[in-house]
Structures are given as C-alpha cells and as structure tokens.
Design a protein around this motif. Structure first.
Motif, PDB file in Angstrom:
ATOM      1  N   GLU A  69      -5.848   9.695   7.886  1.00  0.00           N
ATOM      2  CA  GLU A  69      -6.360  11.015   7.523  1.00  0.00           C
ATOM      3  C   GLU A  69      -5.278  12.080   7.568  1.00  0.00           C
ATOM      4  O   GLU A  69      -5.217  12.959   6.737  1.00  0.00           O
ATOM      5  CB  GLU A  69      -7.519  11.405   8.442  1.00  0.00           C
ATOM      6  CG  GLU A  69      -8.789  10.593   8.207  1.00  0.00           C
ATOM      7  CD  GLU A  69      -9.338  10.750   6.813  1.00  0.00           C
ATOM      8  OE1 GLU A  69      -9.321  11.883   6.291  1.00  0.00           O
ATOM      9  OE2 GLU A  69      -9.773   9.761   6.225  1.00  0.00           O
ATOM     10  N   GLN A  71      -3.077  12.484   4.425  1.00  0.00           N
ATOM     11  CA  GLN A  71      -3.634  12.881   3.143  1.00  0.00           C
ATOM     12  C   GLN A  71      -3.164  14.272   2.749  1.00  0.00           C
ATOM     13  O   GLN A  71      -3.066  15.175   3.580  1.00  0.00           O
ATOM     14  CB  GLN A  71      -5.158  12.819   3.185  1.00  0.00           C
ATOM     15  CG  GLN A  71      -5.696  11.402   3.208  1.00  0.00           C
ATOM     16  CD  GLN A  71      -7.180  11.367   2.945  1.00  0.00           C
ATOM     17  OE1 GLN A  71      -7.929  12.210   3.423  1.00  0.00           O
ATOM     18  NE2 GLN A  71      -7.625  10.385   2.191  1.00  0.00           N
ATOM     19  N   LYS A  72      -2.873  14.419   1.464  1.00  0.00           N
ATOM     20  CA  LYS A  72      -2.346  15.671   0.942  1.00  0.00           C
ATOM     21  C   LYS A  72      -3.250  16.229  -0.152  1.00  0.00           C
ATOM     22  O   LYS A  72      -3.972  15.492  -0.828  1.00  0.00           O
ATOM     23  CB  LYS A  72      -0.942  15.456   0.371  1.00  0.00           C
ATOM     24  CG  LYS A  72       0.068  14.906   1.368  1.00  0.00           C
ATOM     25  CD  LYS A  72       0.406  15.899   2.456  1.00  0.00           C
ATOM     26  CE  LYS A  72       1.509  15.364   3.367  1.00  0.00           C
ATOM     27  NZ  LYS A  72       1.872  16.322   4.429  1.00  0.00           N
ATOM     28  N   GLN A  73      -3.147  17.540  -0.320  1.00  0.00           N
ATOM     29  CA  GLN A  73      -3.819  18.216  -1.414  1.00  0.00           C
ATOM     30  C   GLN A  73      -2.772  18.584  -2.459  1.00  0.00           C
ATOM     31  O   GLN A  73      -1.777  19.256  -2.142  1.00  0.00           O
ATOM     32  CB  GLN A  73      -4.525  19.474  -0.907  1.00  0.00           C
ATOM     33  CG  GLN A  73      -5.608  19.185   0.115  1.00  0.00           C
ATOM     34  CD  GLN A  73      -6.350  20.441   0.518  1.00  0.00           C
ATOM     35  OE1 GLN A  73      -7.276  20.891  -0.159  1.00  0.00           O
ATOM     36  NE2 GLN A  73      -5.937  21.033   1.628  1.00  0.00           N
ATOM     37  N   SER A 110      -5.071   7.154  -5.125  1.00  0.00           N
ATOM     38  CA  SER A 110      -4.236   7.053  -3.922  1.00  0.00           C
ATOM     39  C   SER A 110      -5.035   7.378  -2.664  1.00  0.00           C
ATOM     40  O   SER A 110      -5.710   8.414  -2.596  1.00  0.00           O
ATOM     41  CB  SER A 110      -3.051   8.021  -4.016  1.00  0.00           C
ATOM     42  OG  SER A 110      -2.351   8.061  -2.787  1.00  0.00           O
ATOM     43  N   PRO A 111      -4.951   6.538  -1.639  1.00  0.00           N
ATOM     44  CA  PRO A 111      -5.619   6.845  -0.369  1.00  0.00           C
ATOM     45  C   PRO A 111      -4.940   7.976   0.389  1.00  0.00           C
ATOM     46  O   PRO A 111      -5.479   8.468   1.383  1.00  0.00           O
ATOM     47  CB  PRO A 111      -5.505   5.524   0.406  1.00  0.00           C
ATOM     48  CG  PRO A 111      -4.266   4.887  -0.119  1.00  0.00           C
ATOM     49  CD  PRO A 111      -4.239   5.238  -1.587  1.00  0.00           C
ATOM     50  N   PHE A 112      -3.771   8.407  -0.090  1.00  0.00           N
ATOM     51  CA  PHE A 112      -3.016   9.459   0.585  1.00  0.00           C
ATOM     52  C   PHE A 112      -3.266  10.843  -0.021  1.00  0.00           C
ATOM     53  O   PHE A 112      -2.628  11.811   0.378  1.00  0.00           O
ATOM     54  CB  PHE A 112      -1.517   9.143   0.531  1.00  0.00           C
ATOM     55  CG  PHE A 112      -1.178   7.796   1.103  1.00  0.00           C
ATOM     56  CD1 PHE A 112      -1.351   7.543   2.457  1.00  0.00           C
ATOM     57  CD2 PHE A 112      -0.713   6.785   0.292  1.00  0.00           C
ATOM     58  CE1 PHE A 112      -1.052   6.306   2.993  1.00  0.00           C
ATOM     59  CE2 PHE A 112      -0.411   5.534   0.809  1.00  0.00           C
ATOM     60  CZ  PHE A 112      -0.580   5.290   2.166  1.00  0.00           C
ATOM     61  N   VAL A 113      -4.172  10.928  -0.986  1.00  0.00           N
ATOM     62  CA  VAL A 113      -4.491  12.202  -1.645  1.00  0.00           C
ATOM     63  C   VAL A 113      -5.965  12.515  -1.415  1.00  0.00           C
ATOM     64  O   VAL A 113      -6.841  11.709  -1.747  1.00  0.00           O
ATOM     65  CB  VAL A 113      -4.195  12.127  -3.158  1.00  0.00           C
ATOM     66  CG1 VAL A 113      -4.616  13.422  -3.849  1.00  0.00           C
ATOM     67  CG2 VAL A 113      -2.711  11.857  -3.398  1.00  0.00           C
ATOM     68  N   SER A 114      -6.240  13.679  -0.851  1.00  0.00           N
ATOM     69  CA  SER A 114      -7.622  14.053  -0.553  1.00  0.00           C
ATOM     70  C   SER A 114      -8.229  14.965  -1.614  1.00  0.00           C
ATOM     71  O   SER A 114      -9.437  14.941  -1.840  1.00  0.00           O
ATOM     72  CB  SER A 114      -7.697  14.757   0.802  1.00  0.00           C
ATOM     73  OG  SER A 114      -6.917  15.945   0.795  1.00  0.00           O
ATOM     74  N   LYS A 140     -12.525  13.977  -6.232  1.00  0.00           N
ATOM     75  CA  LYS A 140     -11.282  14.556  -5.723  1.00  0.00           C
ATOM     76  C   LYS A 140     -10.773  15.712  -6.583  1.00  0.00           C
ATOM     77  O   LYS A 140      -9.926  16.488  -6.122  1.00  0.00           O
ATOM     78  CB  LYS A 140     -10.166  13.489  -5.691  1.00  0.00           C
ATOM     79  CG  LYS A 140     -10.232  12.483  -4.580  1.00  0.00           C
ATOM     80  CD  LYS A 140      -8.972  11.620  -4.625  1.00  0.00           C
ATOM     81  CE  LYS A 140      -8.965  10.552  -3.555  1.00  0.00           C
ATOM     82  NZ  LYS A 140      -7.719   9.736  -3.595  1.00  0.00           N
TER      83      LYS A 140
END
Length: 228
Positions: free
Chosen positions: A2, A5-7, A28-32, A48
């Motif tokens: 968590e 994660q990036k915006q 991508s699981p790294f983008v929220s 998203k």
C-alpha cells in the motif's frame, strides 16, 4: 504494497504512446489513482481513472485545482515535426510542455516528471536538425525546473500494444521490421508495454538514469516485470 502505491497524471492518452502507458498504469498494483489530462475524452472507463479535459494546453492554469496532490506525471503528449513550420513545432513541443510543467511544479514541487522525447534528441541544442534541437531544449529546461525527480525517455521504434485503438496507421506497414531490429540492434526497438513498464519503474521506484535511452528502457522494464 500500500505504501508503494502512487497517484499519477498521464497526458496524451488519446495518442498511441499515452494510451499504452495508461493501459500499463491501470494494470499496475503500484498505482492507486490516475488523472488523465486530455483535450478530448479518451474513452477509458476504470475505477482508477479520472479525466480532466484541458481544451487548450497552452493555457494550463485552468487545471490547478484538479492536479493537486499527485506523485508523478508521465507526459506522453507530442507531435511530429513532419510538415510543420518550425515556429509551430516549437510552440506545440517546447512552449506547451514547459507551460504545463510549470503549473504542475507550482502545485506539486516534489513530484516526478517523465517526458517522452525521442531517439536522436540533441542535448547540445546546436545540431542541424531543428526538431532535435527543440526536443533537446525541452529536456534541458524541464530538468532545470526543479521537480523532485525528472526523466527524459528516448525511444526509437515502438511496437504498439495489441488490442489498443490509437496505434498510428503506418505501424501496420512496418511491423515486419520490429523482430529484425530486436535481433540485430535490440536497443533501437521496444514494445509499448516495455516503455510503459520503464516509465512506471522510474516514476515509482526511482532510477539513477535520468536520460533514458533504448537499452535503459529495456533494463527498467525488466526491473518492473520482476516486481509484478
């Protein structure tokens, strides 16, 4: 995961590169969260994704309230110099990009900014090719702007992602070249997925390589794939 994660803000999603990068960011699981800034709707519906329509990119002040609080911008908006007068190309490449970036930096000074440039860009700003000088000046002045992190991406040939709608029409006539280039000169060709993965890797996890050439794109993409 968590806290990783990036915006993101992504431009150019109605074009081939921006659409492909957006596709990878969505998965991508790294983008929220993703804010797509376009002149016209991109047609992508996903939990998203939010969209902000900026009808005139030369007047970016209108977007100030919408862009607050984002971690990174993947700037994939660009035009070809073919058939374009030098002053018009400079306006749509240098003036537009720097104006947009200035407003972003004022609202999010610590964000990462990644710019899609191109192979052959002239960092000296002294070469004989006008487009390469303009791209070089754009890169140089973006780097001086003071973002928390900055990357110039310089892809050469890009193979479109299958199933996406905004691939440039001429790619279907030259697609046969791609496997040859990958064999004889791998650094001169990448897939759009690889480019998207590379941009996400540097924006989310950082990279010591700030001017990202062909081999660097492939290396960053490999790092991102290893995380997935």
């Amino acid at each position: 995961m968590e806290n990783l994660q990036k915006q993101l803000i992504i431009t150019g999603a109605t074009g081939m590169v921006g659409e492909g990068v957006l596709h990878e960011a969505i998965h991508s699981p790294f983008v929220s969260q993703i804010l797509v800034v376009n002149r016209k709707p991109c047609g992508v519906q996903h939990p998203k994704v939010k969209e902000y329509l900026l009808t005139d990119f030369l007047k970016p002040e209108a977007m100030r309230d919408a862009i607050k609080g984002y971690d990174a911008c993947l700037f994939c908006l660009g035009v070809s110099s073919v058939g374009m007068k030098p002053d018009e190309y400079k306006q749509k490449t240098y003036d537009l990009t720097l104006g947009f970036a200035k407003v972003l930096h004022e609202e999010n000074p610590h964000m990462s900014f990644s710019y899609i440039s191109g192979a052959g860009t002239d960092s000296t700003e002294q070469g004989r090719l006008a487009w390469a000088r303009v791209k070089g000046k754009t890169e140089n002045d973006l780097r001086k702007m003071g973002f928390g992190d900055y990357y110039s991406f310089r892809p050469a040939m890009i193979r479109p992602t299958p199933g996406l709608k905004n691939a440039l029409s001429f790619y279907k006539y030259i697609s046969w070249i791609f496997p040859i280039l990958k064999f004889v000169a791998p650094h001169t060709a990448c897939t759009l997925q690889e480019l998207g993965h590379a941009m996400l890797e540097s924006s989310i996890f950082g990279s010591p390589t700030k001017t990202v050439e062909g081999n660097d794109i492939l290396a960053l993409a490999k790092q991102m794939r290893a995380r997935l």
